[in-house]
Structure formats: C-alpha cells, structure tokens
Design a protein around this motif. Sequence first.
Motif, PDB file in Angstrom:
ATOM      1  N   GLN A 175       6.902  -0.950  -3.301  1.00  0.00           N
ATOM      2  CA  GLN A 175       6.480   0.587  -3.067  1.00  0.00           C
ATOM      3  C   GLN A 175       6.676   1.036  -4.381  1.00  0.00           C
ATOM      4  OE1 GLN A 175       6.697   2.044   0.065  1.00  0.00           O
ATOM      5  NE2 GLN A 175       4.729   1.759   0.459  1.00  0.00           N
ATOM      6  N   ARG A 179       0.722  -1.363  -0.289  1.00  0.00           N
ATOM      7  CA  ARG A 179      -0.119  -0.087   0.136  1.00  0.00           C
ATOM      8  C   ARG A 179       1.137   1.596  -0.240  1.00  0.00           C
ATOM      9  NH1 ARG A 179      -5.176   0.527   2.278  1.00  0.00           N
ATOM     10  NH2 ARG A 179      -4.611   1.813   3.609  1.00  0.00           N
ATOM     11  N   ASP A 180       0.472   1.879   1.130  1.00  0.00           N
ATOM     12  CA  ASP A 180       1.362   3.200   1.124  1.00  0.00           C
ATOM     13  C   ASP A 180       2.250   3.429   2.453  1.00  0.00           C
ATOM     14  OD1 ASP A 180      -1.535   3.819   1.951  1.00  0.00           O
ATOM     15  OD2 ASP A 180      -1.611   5.863   1.483  1.00  0.00           O
ATOM     16  N   SER A 206       4.203   3.447   5.717  1.00  0.00           N
ATOM     17  CA  SER A 206       4.922   3.794   5.708  1.00  0.00           C
ATOM     18  C   SER A 206       6.683   2.931   6.425  1.00  0.00           C
ATOM     19  CB  SER A 206       5.229   5.961   7.165  1.00  0.00           C
ATOM     20  OG  SER A 206       5.063   4.469   8.423  1.00  0.00           O
TER      21      SER A 206
END
Length: 380
Positions: A155, A113-114, A116
């Motif tokens: 990513q 996903r995004d 961190s």
Amino acid sequence: MKTVLATLAVLGGLGAVAGGATVAFGLYNVSARAGHLPPVYWALHTTYLNAVDLYSGAPETPAPDLGDPALVELGARHFETACAMCHAVPGRERSATVRGMNPVPPHITDAVRDWSSEELHWIVFEGVKMSGMPPWPSSREDDVWAVVAYLRAIQTGEVTPARQAEITARAEMDAPEGAAWCAGCHGGTQAHVPRLDIFEADYIEAALLAYREGWRESGIMQHAASELPPEGLRALATWFAGRKAPPGRAPAADPELIAQGEALARAGTDDVPACTACHGPGPRDLGGLGGEAPEGRFPPLAGQDAAYMITQLRLWRDGVRGGTEAYNLMRVAARELEEADIAALAAWYATLDPPGGAAGEKTGGRGGAAPNPLRLPADH
C-alpha cells in the motif's frame, strides 16, 4: 388488507416454485464463461465490502509493529508460495488461467485498496465465500500479521518490483530439496522465525511433521510443511541441524531485564523444573521427571530469536500449543507467566551463545549430523 396478504402469499409461492424449478432442472447456467448479470456482480461486491466493514473489528491478537522489515519479509515469503498464484506480486502479472476465473482475483496492488490493517487481517484470516479465497489454514491469528505487514508495505509503495524480487530470491546451494526455500526465512529473515542451526535434527523433523499433520498450529508453517515431500523431512532436518551456529543475533537489551530473565530461567518449582533443566544452557537433565534424554523433545534456547521465543511462550501460556507429555509440562510451566516475565526470559536466552557455536557442541539427534560447509552468510 386480506387482499394484500393474499397477493404477497401468492407471489411468495410463485417465487418458491421458480427457485425450486431452477435448482431441480438446472435452469441456472453455472458456466464461469457465462458469468453473472451486472446486478448480481454489484450485489455480491457490495455485500463483500459491507460485510468486511461490519465484521472486521479489532482482532484478538493485537497488531505488532507492521513496519518491522523482518515481519514484512516473512509475510512476503509466505505470500509468494501461498497467494501469488492468484493475486501475483508487484512486478509480476497474473496468468491467463487466473484472469479467466469468475470472479477474477484482483492483482495484489489493486486488492490492497485502502483497507485498514484490521480489515486486511480479517480478509486474510477468514477468506471470502464464493471467491475461491480460502481461510487461513490455522486457528492462530497472530501469524496473519506478517502477511498484513507485507500488504501494508505494498500500500505504501515500500515493496517495489525490485524489492519484491530481492526478498523472494532463493540462493543456489548444494543441499536437500527444499532447503533453499526454507533458508529464505530461517536464514534470511532477521526476526520472528526460529534459528534452526541451534536445534537438533530430531526436534526439527518432529516439528515439521507436527506442522504437516496439523498437530501444531501456524498458517505459515502448516503451508510450508505441506509443500515439502514427507520422505525428505529427515534430510532437511539433518542439514539444518548440521550447520555451525554463529553467535547470537540478539538486539541490545536492558541489563536488568536480562538478569531478571536469568533468575526466572534458573528457578524451578515443585511442579516444573527450571527452564535450564530442559533447554539449557549447560547440562539438560529432567531428573525425576522421567529420566529420558531431552534431545529431540526439548530444544536448546541459547541464542534463539527473542521475538520467536516471545510468541511461543505466549502460545504455551494461552493453551494454543499442546499434545505430548512434554507439551503438557510446558503448559504448566508457562501458564503463570506475565508479559514482563516472557520478555525477560526471551531477552536472556537471546543474548547467550548458541550450542554448537562459541559455547559448545550441539548434537544432531539420531544419526548425528556433520557440519555443512555451504552455509548462509554470517550476517544472516
């Protein structure tokens, strides 16, 4: 007001009875094929997202350079055997069995996903309840960063299907079972892992057993050692110890830092001997500390990977490693080391020619070990 409280009490009692009946009579269908109702899926997933956001603060171990190609490769090779069976890898699909799980483990290209870096670290280290994802198999947080580096590279698109296949390819070699897999990291990865070609066979075998039995902490190595047949550990140790060690692969370092490291390594105290007394270079003599030969207990360090030595010295200093009398000695030796001292020691040892290479011969431990002619390329 009394009517409201009485109503709430009755509703609470009815809820408790209904819940108890569901448990006692098995009224809830636990079939994975049946799945959950949509509101339950929503509640579980939303709780997961919010829990990660709440609990994933800064890890105790600060992040290294997550763009380090060697760290990415180390994470990729661990993920290949520990995680890919559920999440697959770039260029590969999940099996039909995995896609039938409830909940379905997302493909890794979707799972990242995004998030961190800190969130990814928390998820990998802690695992996720009611999802089948286990926690990291070690209390050490630092080696989780290798997997995070790999996930971050997915990513950013750095790890393509072609790159994935390149990283995890295993060379064909005439060697004991598991050697090609081990050599993927301990021959291909350019940093963060120890060079095994400078260790004695006794030490390698003891380390593998310690990881396998959980006496020594490392999520990556505890998993790797558990995948190896225990009866084959000696053959693997002998094969790796028998490889002729090429020159050191240390990066350029500040001459002043190297000189500081040499001074530290040769300076003993009343409590502990000099580093060189146990780890070389030159004759390794424990003197009055028991008189036993150090082979198999104290590994030679000349030519060893600097990043690996820095990590291990930190673990000794922070009390993460321990066990035998030798380990107790190392805890005492490392407990006063500052970060600058650790960097200097690692820099000096990494610049030296390893035993068995240009500087001399390496012993193979009990039974010895003849050099194996089928070695990895010199640039590895």
